[in-house]
Each structure stands twice: as C-alpha cells, then as structure tokens.
Design a protein around this motif. Sequence first.
Motif, PDB file in Angstrom:
ATOM      1  N   LEU A 150       1.108  10.349   1.170  1.00  0.00           N
ATOM      2  CA  LEU A 150       2.025  10.259   0.038  1.00  0.00           C
ATOM      3  C   LEU A 150       1.258  10.397  -1.273  1.00  0.00           C
ATOM      4  O   LEU A 150       0.264   9.699  -1.498  1.00  0.00           O
ATOM      5  N   LYS A 151       1.721  11.308  -2.142  1.00  0.00           N
ATOM      6  CA  LYS A 151       1.182  11.466  -3.485  1.00  0.00           C
ATOM      7  C   LYS A 151       2.285  11.171  -4.484  1.00  0.00           C
ATOM      8  O   LYS A 151       3.423  11.604  -4.295  1.00  0.00           O
ATOM      9  N   ILE A 152       1.958  10.440  -5.545  1.00  0.00           N
ATOM     10  CA  ILE A 152       2.962  10.095  -6.550  1.00  0.00           C
ATOM     11  C   ILE A 152       2.431  10.389  -7.952  1.00  0.00           C
ATOM     12  O   ILE A 152       1.222  10.460  -8.175  1.00  0.00           O
ATOM     13  N   ASN A 153       3.353  10.542  -8.891  1.00  0.00           N
ATOM     14  CA  ASN A 153       3.016  10.739 -10.296  1.00  0.00           C
ATOM     15  C   ASN A 153       4.226  10.323 -11.122  1.00  0.00           C
ATOM     16  O   ASN A 153       5.324  10.121 -10.581  1.00  0.00           O
ATOM     17  N   SER A 154       4.038  10.199 -12.416  1.00  0.00           N
ATOM     18  CA  SER A 154       5.164  10.007 -13.332  1.00  0.00           C
ATOM     19  C   SER A 154       5.168  11.160 -14.320  1.00  0.00           C
ATOM     20  O   SER A 154       4.127  11.506 -14.890  1.00  0.00           O
ATOM     21  N   LEU A 155       6.346  11.755 -14.504  1.00  0.00           N
ATOM     22  CA  LEU A 155       6.503  12.879 -15.426  1.00  0.00           C
ATOM     23  C   LEU A 155       7.033  12.431 -16.783  1.00  0.00           C
ATOM     24  O   LEU A 155       7.352  13.263 -17.635  1.00  0.00           O
ATOM     25  N   LEU A 180      13.462   0.705  -8.132  1.00  0.00           N
ATOM     26  CA  LEU A 180      13.499   0.252  -6.737  1.00  0.00           C
ATOM     27  C   LEU A 180      14.173   1.281  -5.833  1.00  0.00           C
ATOM     28  O   LEU A 180      13.844   1.390  -4.654  1.00  0.00           O
ATOM     29  N   GLU A 181      15.127   2.059  -6.395  1.00  0.00           N
ATOM     30  CA  GLU A 181      15.750   3.123  -5.603  1.00  0.00           C
ATOM     31  C   GLU A 181      14.747   4.249  -5.356  1.00  0.00           C
ATOM     32  O   GLU A 181      14.747   4.863  -4.292  1.00  0.00           O
ATOM     33  N   ASP A 182      13.868   4.503  -6.339  1.00  0.00           N
ATOM     34  CA  ASP A 182      12.799   5.484  -6.141  1.00  0.00           C
ATOM     35  C   ASP A 182      11.932   5.056  -4.957  1.00  0.00           C
ATOM     36  O   ASP A 182      11.592   5.857  -4.079  1.00  0.00           O
ATOM     37  N   ALA A 183      11.583   3.759  -4.940  1.00  0.00           N
ATOM     38  CA  ALA A 183      10.783   3.229  -3.837  1.00  0.00           C
ATOM     39  C   ALA A 183      11.535   3.327  -2.524  1.00  0.00           C
ATOM     40  O   ALA A 183      10.961   3.675  -1.482  1.00  0.00           O
ATOM     41  N   ALA A 184      12.842   3.042  -2.564  1.00  0.00           N
ATOM     42  CA  ALA A 184      13.643   3.069  -1.330  1.00  0.00           C
ATOM     43  C   ALA A 184      13.707   4.461  -0.721  1.00  0.00           C
ATOM     44  O   ALA A 184      13.585   4.628   0.496  1.00  0.00           O
ATOM     45  N   VAL A 185      13.896   5.503  -1.561  1.00  0.00           N
ATOM     46  CA  VAL A 185      13.993   6.847  -0.996  1.00  0.00           C
ATOM     47  C   VAL A 185      12.640   7.302  -0.468  1.00  0.00           C
ATOM     48  O   VAL A 185      12.564   8.077   0.502  1.00  0.00           O
ATOM     49  N   ILE A 186      11.546   6.835  -1.094  1.00  0.00           N
ATOM     50  CA  ILE A 186      10.217   7.141  -0.572  1.00  0.00           C
ATOM     51  C   ILE A 186      10.003   6.460   0.776  1.00  0.00           C
ATOM     52  O   ILE A 186       9.487   7.066   1.728  1.00  0.00           O
ATOM     53  N   LEU A 187      10.417   5.191   0.874  1.00  0.00           N
ATOM     54  CA  LEU A 187      10.309   4.466   2.144  1.00  0.00           C
ATOM     55  C   LEU A 187      11.135   5.151   3.228  1.00  0.00           C
ATOM     56  O   LEU A 187      10.704   5.275   4.380  1.00  0.00           O
ATOM     57  N   LEU A 214      11.968   8.337   3.453  1.00  0.00           N
ATOM     58  CA  LEU A 214      11.314   9.565   3.860  1.00  0.00           C
ATOM     59  C   LEU A 214      10.097   9.271   4.733  1.00  0.00           C
ATOM     60  O   LEU A 214       9.850   9.952   5.739  1.00  0.00           O
ATOM     61  N   GLY A 215       9.351   8.230   4.377  1.00  0.00           N
ATOM     62  CA  GLY A 215       8.207   7.838   5.197  1.00  0.00           C
ATOM     63  C   GLY A 215       8.613   7.423   6.596  1.00  0.00           C
ATOM     64  O   GLY A 215       7.932   7.758   7.578  1.00  0.00           O
ATOM     65  N   GLU A 216       9.751   6.707   6.706  1.00  0.00           N
ATOM     66  CA  GLU A 216      10.241   6.285   8.024  1.00  0.00           C
ATOM     67  C   GLU A 216      10.649   7.489   8.868  1.00  0.00           C
ATOM     68  O   GLU A 216      10.411   7.529  10.079  1.00  0.00           O
ATOM     69  N   ILE A 217      11.295   8.465   8.240  1.00  0.00           N
ATOM     70  CA  ILE A 217      11.709   9.664   8.969  1.00  0.00           C
ATOM     71  C   ILE A 217      10.489  10.382   9.544  1.00  0.00           C
ATOM     72  O   ILE A 217      10.455  10.738  10.728  1.00  0.00           O
ATOM     73  N   LEU A 218       9.473  10.587   8.712  1.00  0.00           N
ATOM     74  CA  LEU A 218       8.270  11.275   9.169  1.00  0.00           C
ATOM     75  C   LEU A 218       7.572  10.476  10.271  1.00  0.00           C
ATOM     76  O   LEU A 218       7.073  11.049  11.247  1.00  0.00           O
ATOM     77  N   GLU A 272       3.398  -3.577  -1.813  1.00  0.00           N
ATOM     78  CA  GLU A 272       3.961  -4.757  -1.135  1.00  0.00           C
ATOM     79  C   GLU A 272       4.593  -4.389   0.209  1.00  0.00           C
ATOM     80  O   GLU A 272       4.634  -5.209   1.127  1.00  0.00           O
ATOM     81  N   CYS A 273       5.077  -3.148   0.308  1.00  0.00           N
ATOM     82  CA  CYS A 273       5.710  -2.689   1.559  1.00  0.00           C
ATOM     83  C   CYS A 273       4.698  -2.065   2.524  1.00  0.00           C
ATOM     84  O   CYS A 273       5.081  -1.533   3.568  1.00  0.00           O
ATOM     85  N   GLY A 274       3.423  -2.123   2.172  1.00  0.00           N
ATOM     86  CA  GLY A 274       2.387  -1.603   3.051  1.00  0.00           C
ATOM     87  C   GLY A 274       2.282  -0.098   3.075  1.00  0.00           C
ATOM     88  O   GLY A 274       1.755   0.479   4.030  1.00  0.00           O
ATOM     89  N   VAL A 275       2.771   0.560   2.024  1.00  0.00           N
ATOM     90  CA  VAL A 275       2.739   2.023   1.957  1.00  0.00           C
ATOM     91  C   VAL A 275       1.494   2.466   1.200  1.00  0.00           C
ATOM     92  O   VAL A 275       1.302   2.091   0.038  1.00  0.00           O
ATOM     93  N   SER A 276       0.649   3.248   1.847  1.00  0.00           N
ATOM     94  CA  SER A 276      -0.532   3.776   1.160  1.00  0.00           C
ATOM     95  C   SER A 276      -0.143   5.043   0.402  1.00  0.00           C
ATOM     96  O   SER A 276       0.704   5.814   0.850  1.00  0.00           O
ATOM     97  N   PHE A 277      -0.766   5.259  -0.753  1.00  0.00           N
ATOM     98  CA  PHE A 277      -0.426   6.411  -1.579  1.00  0.00           C
ATOM     99  C   PHE A 277      -1.610   6.785  -2.451  1.00  0.00           C
ATOM    100  O   PHE A 277      -2.575   6.014  -2.612  1.00  0.00           O
ATOM    101  N   GLU A 278      -1.525   7.967  -3.006  1.00  0.00           N
ATOM    102  CA  GLU A 278      -2.547   8.451  -3.932  1.00  0.00           C
ATOM    103  C   GLU A 278      -1.848   8.899  -5.204  1.00  0.00           C
ATOM    104  O   GLU A 278      -0.821   9.574  -5.138  1.00  0.00           O
ATOM    105  N   ILE A 279      -2.375   8.514  -6.358  1.00  0.00           N
ATOM    106  CA  ILE A 279      -1.821   8.994  -7.626  1.00  0.00           C
ATOM    107  C   ILE A 279      -2.422  10.368  -7.909  1.00  0.00           C
ATOM    108  O   ILE A 279      -3.640  10.522  -7.974  1.00  0.00           O
ATOM    109  N   ASP A 280      -1.558  11.357  -8.022  1.00  0.00           N
ATOM    110  CA  ASP A 280      -1.994  12.721  -8.319  1.00  0.00           C
ATOM    111  C   ASP A 280      -1.467  13.087  -9.706  1.00  0.00           C
ATOM    112  O   ASP A 280      -0.294  13.448  -9.854  1.00  0.00           O
TER     113      ASP A 280
END
Length: 415
Positions: free
Chosen positions: A159-164, A137-144, A146-150, A242-250
């Motif tokens: 937004l592009k996301i992945n898991s390493l 949830l903290e990962d989601a929070a920092v993404i949110l 950053l999105g708000e700042i932009l 759920e937060c209405g953030v669109s993203f693409e899995i890269d």
Amino acid sequence: MIQALRGMQDIYGERAAVFERIVSTASKVARRYGYEYCELPKLEETALFRRGVGESSDIVGKEMYEFCDKGGNAVCLRPEGTAGAVRAFVEGKFDRAGGVKRWFYAGSMFRYERPQKGRLREFHQFGVECFGESSVLEDAAVILMLGEILKELGVEAKLKINSLGDSECMPRYKAKLVAFLEGVRGELCEDCQRRLLTNPVRVLDCKNEKCQANLTNAPLLVENLNDECAADFARLQAVLGECGVSFEIDPKLVRGLDYYCKTAFEFESSQIGAKAAVAGGGRYDGLVELLGGRATKAVGWALGIERVMEILLLGEREKERSGAFVCGLDDAFVSFVFALAANLRREGVKCAVSYEAKKVGKLLEMADKSGAEFFVCVGEEERRQGLVWVKNLATKEEWRVGEGEVAGLVLGGDF
C-alpha cells in the motif's frame, strides 16, 4: 474468419472462473462494508469525461473511444467508472436528499491505447464509490476494504499513500512546482513538457527514468499541506497503523485523474514481474459539484480485474477439482448414466456427463480436463453386479459402491 478487435479479448474457461471469483469476492467484502450494487451505462456523453476526468489527462487527450451517434450526439465508451457514478448520483437527486450513499459496480472500461500485457483496450474494473461522508475514517475504511479483498484473493500488494491537498493548498504548491520544473524543462520528456503547461502535478507521476532523476529535489506536496489536510493525512496514517496495516508514503503518487484531492492511494504488486498498480483510488470532494450537483464529499477506488487475474492464474499450482464426471463404457448404459447424474445433482453433487461410450482411457482424460474430483463410471461388470466404479482423480483411490452410496462418497470425500 472474423476475429476479436485488437485489444479486445474473450474470457472463458479457467480465466472466466478466476474472473468470476474476483468479482464475487470483491462484492462479498464490499457488502460487509455497507456498499450496495449498482449498474451503470457503458456509453455516456463525451462531455461527462471531458469535464469530470479533465482535458489535461491522457485519458481524455489520447485514449477515449468517442464518436457521434446516429442522432448527432457526442458520446463515448466509458474510460473509467467514477464520473458515471457521479452522474447517476446527481441525476438521481441523491445530492439533494442528504445522507450517505455507498455503491459498488463491476464492468468494462475502454481506452484506445497500445495493447500490452495487463493493459487492453477493453478492460474490466471493480469499483466502489462513497458519497456524502467527509470523515477521513471513510478513506481508511475503503483502504481496509480493498486490502481485505486482495488478501482473500491471495494477492500480495504494498500500500502506498499520499495527500494531494485541497483547493487552498494545491494552487500554492503548483506555483512552487512550476518554478522548479521551469529550471529543468529542457531535461523533461515531451509529455512532461506538455503537462507543465496543462497539469504540472502529473509530471511527478512520469515513468520516464530521466524525468524522475530530474525530480529528485522537487518540492513535495506533503510538505505544503494546510492544517486541515495535514491533520487528515496524519489521522489516516494513525488509523491504518492502529489497524495493523503497513504502508509507505509516496510523495510523488498523484494518480492519473484530475479530480482527486486529499487522500490518494495505490496497492502495488510485483507478482507479475515489474511492479504494477493493481488497484487505487482516493478522495474527490469537488467532482459532484463540478458535474452539476450540490457540493458532496466523496471517496472511492477501482481494482483492475485483468491485472489481478494474471496474478491468480500465475499463482495456481494445481487446478482445484470439484464434483463428478459420470460416464459409461457401453452405449447401452447411457440411460442409466443420465439417471445416475440426475440423482447425484438432486443430492447436491456438481456433475458433468458423457452421453457417448468411449474407452476408459479416453473417458479418464475427459474427466481430468473437466476439472472433476471424482470419476464415476459404469461398465459391464459393474452393471451386472449393481455397482458403480468411483475413482478420486487427485488421490487415485478407487471404490466399487452401490448406486445409492455414490453421493455420500463424492460429497464426503471418504468411504
């Protein structure tokens, strides 16, 4: 004439105003998320980045400004902010205190690479780091965040996301990837052939079109995650949705630093031509322990200030005007002009002042260049009648008003 070093630049005027706006906006939003400001040294021991960022990274291998100081110490100008923040966290014994620590910072970073648009040898980043929070949830929070700042800055970015993965699933994936890459080794660029031996995952991030063409059938990290990493990545996607953030899995997004694990993300914009990452980050749960601290979960990101500046400067259609330019048409009125400006400032009006009488055309030109919204001028006729000439430089409306009415007119924008 002595000039700035190649890849270094001065920031002033309109660019400085935009720079300040970016830092101010990012700081305001970061504080809303419970982050507090910290200041970190620009000069650190070279070992910090060799161990933290990774010997196999291009930053350490090619780009660091490193040297021996007068005491014989191996030092370097920081190429990124996270390793320094981790060093400060460990040195301050926060890893032993427990709890969660959230910091944000802004400042210069240094990388010795070929200067080009949006990429300088001294550049600036705004970054955030959260230590001690393991929840996705903290990962989601920092993404949110950053999105708000932009969004507040008016920057359009995808937004592009992945898991390493983690230390359990990454070795298994690397083995599969290396087996695949060995089959196309001869088709890879020189850098990727080197990465195959040092950090094969970085091959996925290569910008060479020929390399990318040969990676079409490469095994993907997201298909090789263990249960924990897969569950975290699924939950991240659900929360963002759920937060209405669109993203693409890269699945080829790996970031350029060796310390990332699990969540990795970037915000990419095409507002300055070719698509470019303006900000990015991810989770780095093993870095605190790697740099001598107690094992501590961590996540953060960095925003490239110069890249965002280019977008904002390109998007500005008309300079935003504010305040007043106060002047006189005769040297005899300079004292009056000075006193008038002082009174306006006391009333809360931003003022620029000309202490030298000039022709009205020249003064209007100076007012326009100053960015003032109102031209406030005293001529012989106005002085005799006890009035002041005020002109709105945007709408071209004009008034003759009493000295005591100027502040209300400028602040209210109407009369």
